[in-house]
Design an enzyme around this catalytic site. Structure first.
Site, mmCIF file in Angstrom:
data_model
loop_
_atom_site.group_PDB
_atom_site.id
_atom_site.type_symbol
_atom_site.label_atom_id
_atom_site.label_comp_id
_atom_site.label_asym_id
_atom_site.label_seq_id
_atom_site.Cartn_x
_atom_site.Cartn_y
_atom_site.Cartn_z
ATOM 1 N N LYS A 118 39.054 6.164 4.375
ATOM 2 C CA LYS A 118 38.896 6.547 2.960
ATOM 3 C C LYS A 118 39.954 5.860 2.095
ATOM 4 C CE LYS A 118 36.917 10.989 4.255
ATOM 5 N NZ LYS A 118 37.262 12.368 4.657
ATOM 6 N N GLU B 154 34.567 18.955 13.705
ATOM 7 C CA GLU B 154 33.428 18.618 14.541
ATOM 8 C C GLU B 154 33.792 18.848 16.015
ATOM 9 O OE1 GLU B 154 31.967 14.746 13.558
ATOM 10 O OE2 GLU B 154 32.152 15.177 11.429
#
Ligand SMILES: NC(=O)c1ccc[n+]([C@@H]2O[C@H](COP(=O)([O-])OP(=O)(O)OC[C@H]3O[C@@H](n4cnc5c(N)ncnc54)[C@H](OP(=O)(O)O)[C@@H]3O)[C@@H](O)[C@H]2O)c1
Length: 411
Positions: free
Chosen positions: A194, A179
């Protein structure tokens, strides 16, 4: 949720960005297949973006809510409100789960509705479902893997072309694998969120983001990768959640792997996760780590699971302490004066701390030499003490660089 199978299932969609837009398209494209599998035809009944829609009326007009906004607020309020109003929720929001998982699981349990989040971890790999359902009563010892595609792409690029970290990151941005602001990917925070989710599910104990220690890949040098090749190693950013004698350890760190390791050939933006347990030995799953269409497909899979009525309970079976000091093997890169006795002095410092050397590569570069060694597994606190002592030696020409190694050689 209305159980009338003749009716459409109305989906309130919160967020229509990369994943939300792909999900809306997928719902339309796969509506026949979903109807054939579940007897319910999905339709998007309302969409919320910053510019469009109103949450209260979207909730009112929906049977199920899909949250694809990202961030923790207002996503947390909306998800809680939807669950308390009796709507099952699907989300891809790892930050939300890693920080407020217990609150959300409690709300889902109290309301008797499902909260699904397969797309929050490891992209398309159905690891959440496998841990919660297939291995729901298996005594899992370890869950680990490559759970961030951006960093895996950057490390693959650096190893393949000798590119610097900065150049590999630029390439990742050009190709859409990173990004505009890649901070949370490259510093390990995304993988840490995560791993908090996976550890929570695997060990049935509360684990939040602040229980996870993490390091990123910003300080990796192309030189480390070149030496690693000589030693038969490849570099990955690993997330590791382990059951330890006295608790659990959840960490993210760059790590060298030997060629035969199942994660060594996982390259580019791919993810892979391994689960180890005495009853199953080990299972490895790999696949694309992100992408709008891929993530949307995992979200739609959760919608189908909800319509089929499966319901994991997200139970907490015990509260385990987080173990900070664990044993690891390390790669150590030293720039030293090229004179006799240097290697012996360094070996003595390591030996004094009980750290033993497995392999060494030595190169002279004029007045200086590079010493690259792999040391056997030892307590990380002892290795850090040894590193500090080595850093204080007058023969050192630059601060030492250390990277963990998984010593296990799979054959
Ligand atoms: N992109 C991936 O490959 C990927 C992979 C796995 C998981 N995820 C997760 O999926 C979720 C969505 O990611 P994305 O890449 O699709 O994000 P995105 O492209 O930035 O889209 C976010 C959407 O949510 C809307 N939104 C954000 N804040 C809002 C607010 N306060 N009120 C109303 N609407 C708001 C945005 O509205 P506007 O359009 O008006 O800005 C936009 O439509 C995140 O949790 C992300 O971590 C993404």
């Amino acid at each position: 949720m209305s159980e009338d199978p003749s009716k459409a299932v109305r989906i309130g969609l919160l967020g229509r960005g990369t994943v939300g837009a792909a999900f809306a398209e997928l719902v339309e494209a796969r509506a026949d297949a979903v109807e054939a599998a579940t007897s319910r035809r999905p339709e998007i009944s309302g969409v919320l973006t910053r510019e469009q829609g109103d949450f209260a009326s979207i909730l009112e007009g929906s049977d199920l809510v899909v949250e694809l906004m990202g961030g923790t607020e207002p996503a947390r309020d909306y998800v809680l409100e939807a669950l308390r109003a009796g709507r099952p929720v699907v989300t891809a929001n790892k930050q939300l789960l890693a920080q407020y998982g217990e609150e959300l699981f409690d709300a889902a349990r109290e309301a008797g509705v499902q909260l699904r989040f397969e797309a929050a971890v490891a992209g398309v790999i159905p690891i959440v479902r496998v841990i919660q359902e297939s291995f729901g009563v298996t005594d899992i010892a370890k869950v680990f893997g490559i759970v961030n595609g951006t960093t895996n792409f950057i490390l693959t690029e650096m190893a393949a072309s000798g590119a610097s970290y900065e150049d590999a990151l630029s390439r990742a941005k050009e190709l859409g694998y990173a990004e505009a602001d890649p901070t949370e990917d490259v510093n390990g925070a995304d993988a840490a969120a995560k791993m908090a989710i996976l550890a929570r599910l695997a060990f049935h104990t509360p684990v939040t983001l602040d229980c996870v220690s993490y390091e990123g890949i910003e300080r990796i040098e192309p030189e480390d990768l070149a030496y690693a090749r000589e030693l038969g190693l490849s570099l990955k950013l690993l997330g590791v959640a382990e059951r330890r004698e006295r608790g659990v350890s959840v960490r993210v760190f760059p790590c060298f792997l030997y060629g035969g390791h199942p994660l060594a050939p996982v390259e580019g933006p791919f993810n892979a996760v391994m689960v180890e347990a005495p009853a199953i030995t080990e299972v490895t799953m790999s696949g694309p780590g992100a992408g709008g269409v891929q993530t949307a497909s995992a979200v739609l899979g959760d919608v189908v699971s909800i319509l089929c009525g499966e319901a994991p309970v997200h139970d907490t079976r015990e509260t385990l302490p987080i173990v900070a000091d664990v044993a690891s093997s390390f790669y150590l890169h030293l720039e030293v004066a090229d004179r006799p006795g240097v290697l012996a002095r360094i070996a003595t410092v390591l030996g004094d701390k009980g750290v033993s050397v497995k392999s060494v590569v030595q190169r002279g570069t004029g007045d200086e030499a590079r010493l690259v060694m792999v040391v056997h597994e030892c307590l990380e606190s002892l290795f850090e003490e040894a590193l500090e002592a080595i850093d204080g030696l007058d023969v050192l020409r630059a601060p030492p660089r250390a990277i963990r190694v998984i010593e296990e050689e799979f054959v």
